[in-house]
Design an enzyme around this catalytic site. Structure first.
Site, short mmCIF file in Angstrom:
data_model
loop_
_atom_site.label_atom_id
_atom_site.label_comp_id
_atom_site.label_asym_id
_atom_site.label_seq_id
_atom_site.Cartn_x
_atom_site.Cartn_y
_atom_site.Cartn_z
N GLU A 30 -1.62 -9.43 3.03
CA GLU A 30 -1.48 -9.96 4.11
C GLU A 30 -3.02 -10.54 4.79
O GLU A 30 -2.95 -11.39 5.69
CB GLU A 30 -0.80 -9.14 5.39
CG GLU A 30 -1.67 -7.86 5.72
CD GLU A 30 -1.35 -6.63 4.69
OE1 GLU A 30 -1.59 -5.46 5.37
OE2 GLU A 30 -0.74 -6.78 3.67
N CYS A 64 0.83 -1.03 -0.11
CA CYS A 64 0.03 0.01 0.01
C CYS A 64 0.91 1.23 0.14
O CYS A 64 1.27 1.60 -1.08
CB CYS A 64 -1.08 0.12 1.17
SG CYS A 64 -2.50 1.06 0.88
N HIS A 108 -3.42 -5.26 0.11
CA HIS A 108 -2.81 -5.87 1.30
C HIS A 108 -3.00 -7.11 1.15
O HIS A 108 -3.99 -7.82 1.67
CB HIS A 108 -3.65 -5.06 2.42
CG HIS A 108 -3.44 -3.86 2.95
ND1 HIS A 108 -2.53 -3.32 3.80
CD2 HIS A 108 -4.14 -2.52 2.27
CE1 HIS A 108 -2.63 -2.10 3.75
NE2 HIS A 108 -3.49 -1.48 2.93
#
Length: 553
Positions: free
Chosen positions: A518, A389, A516
């Site tokens: 993750e 990001c 993102h």
């Protein structure tokens, strides 16, 4: 497990005499804060903001649930006081209550129960049919004034669903006092007494402690808390988080819960893979890989919880022990060299000594120059780099300044007056209303070529789907010049206007993404970009990309 005293209820969501299509649970954490969601909270207040597929912004609890059971939850799976009061007030304005005086009881409590019952019937595992169990986590501490409507709603809810369809698990701390190691049961006794006075009787006690509770302590808790001794669970400290379910299994928690709810199949639970690949493997890893996390919320690790977990997942697959260096980005800047030379030198020493560098997402200008310097070091020294990001925007700014020669290049978020805005505000964003106005949730990234690291890591040829949370993006007007200079935008959105993935040719691993990754990483399915970082840092990436679907271990 929560550290404070919680009421956690588990309820059946449909008649078990009907045919069940699956046994997976749905989750419903209830947070008694007035925020509608966690989107506007500072990471220092509540840890990271976890983004769901539908764009819902929740706290890190939902991330834990998704990771542990590989589920995909929605914004409705996170219930807050703000959401409940907003919905009740909206109904009152519409006249739905037909002139009645709107009160906490029954209107707020009914709204809570209706919300739970509605969401509990929605599958979250991708299968058809109603889930068998809904787990409701009520945050906060029993007796807190803000949680009282939720406790009252759950008291009423046990009669709505009927006997045998609701199991209450009370989480409490059993502190150890003094050098003799005395286990104090009074806090749990008092919190259970308070809970029972409010109409909820716990079926199980989940007791947080440093070490396993002694039998005498369990007997005492059972006696004073009106719970069978075998249903007093010890939730003691363990070597890694993946051992927690094994601790519960060893104490027969799954059998007890199934018996209370009238569920069958507890004997079919097989934790062997979980035990061998996660719990035992994590403790057995010896070869270390060091990752420098350059951020600005490094004083609170929960601010980057999903990133930390994604790194752990990748390390499990790559057979590497994670050493995470938390580096405050501000200490890498020139001002720190003058004001605090020891911290400055320490920060740079850890960056240089790391096997890879990660710059996570974030907002605001603090520490930005330090992140740019870290990206510059990674680019110039062939050090594996992953930007997420803001970390991608940092990589673009650094490239624009030091390769393209645009000395004043910057983000319009950091410097609105910059003459070279390589990162700009999104046209559909809002600067006056912050809640829920970003580009949120799962969006599609179209791969521009298969000849890139991202395509090989994702094993995809056309597109990938990942979750987003941002207000600013790479300036599309400057992309052609940046690409001519050597920066490869290998992933774009479906319009081709938004840059999603950037890579640097000729570098060991220099990859950054606007999304993102993750948030969708799982213990058995690590995020491809995080796996790429760990493999590159361990010197195993080339072997993986040459044809191995998973690295040799």
């Amino acid at each position: 497990m929560p550290s404070a005293s919680h009421a956690r209820t588990t309820s059946r969501t449909h008649d078990l005499t009907t045919s069940r299509t699956h046994d997976l649970t749905t989750f419903h954490p209830a947070d008694p804060y007035l925020n509608v969601d966690a989107g506007t909270m500072s990471p220092f207040e509540h840890g990271e903001v976890f983004v769901l597929d539908d764009g819902g912004e929740a706290d890190l609890d939902l991330g834990n649930y998704e990771r542990f059971l590989d589920l995909s939850l929605s914004k409705d799976n996170n219930l807050t006081t703000g959401k409940i009061y907003s919905s009740v007030i909206e109904r009152e304005r519409k006249g739905d209550y037909l002139g009645k005086t709107v009160q906490v009881v029954p209107h707020i409590t009914d709204a809570i129960q209706d919300w739970i019952e509605r969401v509990a019937h929605v599958p979250v595992d991708g299968k058809d049919g109603c889930p068998d169990v809904c787990v409701i986590e009520l945050g906060g501490t029993v007796g807190d004034i803000e949680s009282m409507p939720f406790i009252e709603a759950l008291r009423q809810f046990q009669f709505r669903v009927g006997a045998g369809n609701m199991c209450v698990i009370h989480v409490s701390l059993v502190p150890v006092i003094g050098v003799v190691g005395e286990e104090k049961t009074k806090p749990t006794q008092h919190s259970v007494a308070t809970l029972r006075s409010l109409g909820l009787n716990p079926h199980l006690l989940a007791c947080r402690s440093q070490s396993p509770l002694g039998d005498a302590t369990k007997e005492k808790l059972a006696l004073f808390c009106h719970v069978p001794a075998e249903q007093v669970l010890t939730m003691h400290d363990v070597s890694n988080i993946w051992r927690v379910p094994l601790v519960l299994e060893e104490q027969g928690a799954h059998s007890t819960i199934c018996n209370i709810l009238g569920l069958k199949g507890a004997d079919r639970i097989n934790m062997s893979r979980w035990k061998s690949f996660l719990a035992e493997r994590w403790d057995s890893l010896t070869e270390t890989v060091t990752i420098a996390m350059v951020g600005k919320y490094t004083d609170l690790s929960d601010a980057y919880l999903s990133i930390n977990k994604a790194l752990q997942h990748a390390c499990l697959t790559a057979s590497r022990k994670l050493k995470l260096e938390w580096i405050e980005a501000g200490y890498l800047e020139g001002e720190a060299e003058a004001s605090d030379p020891e911290e400055y030198e320490s920060a740079w020493s850890r960056v240089r000594g790391a096997d890879g560098i990660l710059v996570p997402g974030g907002f605001g200008g603090r520490g930005t120059e330090g992140k740019i310097l870290a990206a510059k070091y990674a680019r110039e020294n062939n050090k594996p780099y992953l930007g997420i990001c803001l970390g991608m925007q940092i990589a673009v700014i650094e490239f624009a300044r030091n390769v393209m020669g645009w000395e004043n290049a910057n983000s319009a978020e950091i410097d609105p007056a910059t003459p070279t805005p390589v990162v700009v505000f999104m046209p559909e964003g809002s600067k006056t209303h912050l809640g829920g106005t970003m580009r949120l949730g799962t969006r599609r990234t179209i791969l521009q070529t298969v000849d890139c690291i991202a395509a090989k890591l994702y094993q995809a040829e056309q597109y990938i789907d990942e979750r987003h949370r941002h207000r600013y993006e790479v300036n599309p007007e400057l992309v052609p010049q940046l690409e001519e200079g050597g920066l490869r935008f290998v992933g774009k959105d479906e319009t081709g206007e938004r840059m999603e993935i950037v890579e640097l040719s000729g570098h060991k691993y220099y990859v950054a993404a606007q999304f993102h990754p993750e948030f969708k990483s799982r213990p058995f399915k690590p995020s491809p970009l995080f796996l790429g970082l760990i493999l590159a840092a361990a010197g195993k990436l080339d072997k993986h990309l040459s044809g191995h679907a998973t690295p040799l271990v």
